[in-house]
Write a protein that holds these residues in place. Structure first.
Motif, short mmCIF file in Angstrom:
data_model
loop_
_atom_site.label_atom_id
_atom_site.label_comp_id
_atom_site.label_asym_id
_atom_site.label_seq_id
_atom_site.Cartn_x
_atom_site.Cartn_y
_atom_site.Cartn_z
N ALA A 1 36.50 55.21 46.62
CA ALA A 1 35.10 54.93 46.30
C ALA A 1 34.83 53.45 46.05
O ALA A 1 33.68 53.05 45.91
CB ALA A 1 34.70 55.73 45.06
N SER B 1 34.89 50.72 47.83
CA SER B 1 34.13 49.91 48.80
C SER B 1 32.62 50.05 48.60
O SER B 1 31.85 49.17 49.01
CB SER B 1 34.49 50.32 50.22
N ALA B 2 32.18 51.13 47.97
CA ALA B 2 30.75 51.34 47.74
C ALA B 2 30.25 50.68 46.47
O ALA B 2 29.04 50.64 46.22
CB ALA B 2 30.44 52.84 47.70
N LYS B 3 31.16 50.15 45.68
CA LYS B 3 30.77 49.53 44.41
C LYS B 3 30.50 48.04 44.59
O LYS B 3 31.10 47.39 45.44
CB LYS B 3 31.85 49.74 43.35
N ARG B 4 29.61 47.50 43.79
CA ARG B 4 29.30 46.07 43.82
C ARG B 4 29.51 45.47 42.43
O ARG B 4 29.25 46.13 41.41
CB ARG B 4 27.85 45.85 44.25
N SER C 1 37.99 43.35 42.04
CA SER C 1 37.43 44.65 41.67
C SER C 1 38.51 45.73 41.55
O SER C 1 38.34 46.71 40.82
CB SER C 1 36.40 45.09 42.71
#
Length: 287
Positions: A151, A153-156, A203
């Motif tokens: 998951a 890659s979808a976080k900023r 991250s």
């Protein structure tokens, strides 16, 4: 000791790390390791109060001004141990002391237990062993970690309009810190972007650990310590009420000193930093 450290770069075979150097070049060698999601600025108040030492405060991989690990790599504790061993080689320090806070203290314990011939003294600030998971929890632990990776890659990363706003948020984060301490960490840990500021940290550091030590594992590392070791426990910190701490340290080389303050007592204010320095100065300067 100078209040303003020298900025240095440490080019290891696999990664380049940043560090801050305090004290005379011929001082007693000390490698200082910060906590999770912090950076070398965690020692900004303490290091100048430790005269006679050559302190190299490292930005661990993925933190501060150090490089991130390459794609596909992770941030296991033993990888940090490997990094520190290579840092010592580059500094041409066959023997040195370790000063660690929180996660940095945990890395220090693993290194000192595994390579006792390299570590002269061990100074720990509110950190000792990592969280543990027994064998029957390993499956769930790995599943949670892998789900987090999928998951990611979808976080900023969060964005902040100013350094002050980022410091306010960091103040309320893991291991609550004073605003002044948060500012010191933020000034080193942030980078400017078009929308304002965001953290330099990788991250992947926020991902769950895929495999944890069991209690038996950490017991073995603590029992393997042979160098003189001093642990400062903050009365409002993370270790103050940890069950089994006295039993874990019984019949080991680790002595404990309890001091008032929170998890970042060495950074929160000058008074706390002085208390920690008063504790470590005779210890780290002893033959």
């Amino acid at each position: 000791m100078s209040l303003v450290p020298d900025e240095i770069r440490l080019r290891l075979p696999h990664i380049e790390l940043a560090a801050q150097a305090y004290g005379p070049p011929d001082g007693r060698p000390v490698i200082a390791l910060h906590g999770w999601l912090d950076n070398a600025a965690t020692f900004a108040r303490l290091a100048p109060k430790l005269p006679g030492l050559r302190i190299i405060a490292v930005d661990l991989a993925g933190h501060g001004h150090s490089e991130h690990r390459p794609p596909g790599a992770g941030y296991a504790l033993w990888d940090y141990v490997h990094d520190v061993l290579l840092v010592a080689e580059q500094l041409d320090w066959p023997r040195f002391s370790l000063l660690g806070h929180s996660m940095g203290a945990i890395v220090s314990v693993l290194l000192a237990a595994t390579f006792p011939e390299k570590v002269q003294r061990l100074a720990l600030v509110d950190g000792l062993i990592p969280p543990t998971t027994e064998a029957d929890g390993a499956v769930a632990t790995l599943a949670q970690a892998l789900q987090g990776r999928l998951a990611l890659s979808a976080k900023r990363k969060p964005l902040y309009p100013s350094v002050e706003r980022a410091a306010q948020v960091r103040q309320r984060g893991v291991g609550h810190v004073s605003f002044e301490a948060a500012q010191l960490l933020a000034h080193r840990g942030l980078m400017p972007v078009e929308e304002g500021f965001t953290w330099r940290t990788d991250s992947r550091l926020t991902l769950a650990t895929p495999l944890r030590f069991t209690q038996a594992h950490v017991n073995a590392f603590v029992r393997a310590l042979s160098c003189p070791a001093k642990l400062v426990v903050a009365e409002q910190g993370l270790l103050a009420h940890r069950d089994g701490l006295e039993q874990l340290l019984a019949n080991t080389s680790v002595s404990v000193e309890r001091l008032p303050g929170g998890h970042h007592l060495h950074l929160d204010d000058e008074q706390g930093a002085q208390l920690v320095a008063d504790c470590f100065n005779p210890f780290l300067s002893a033959p």
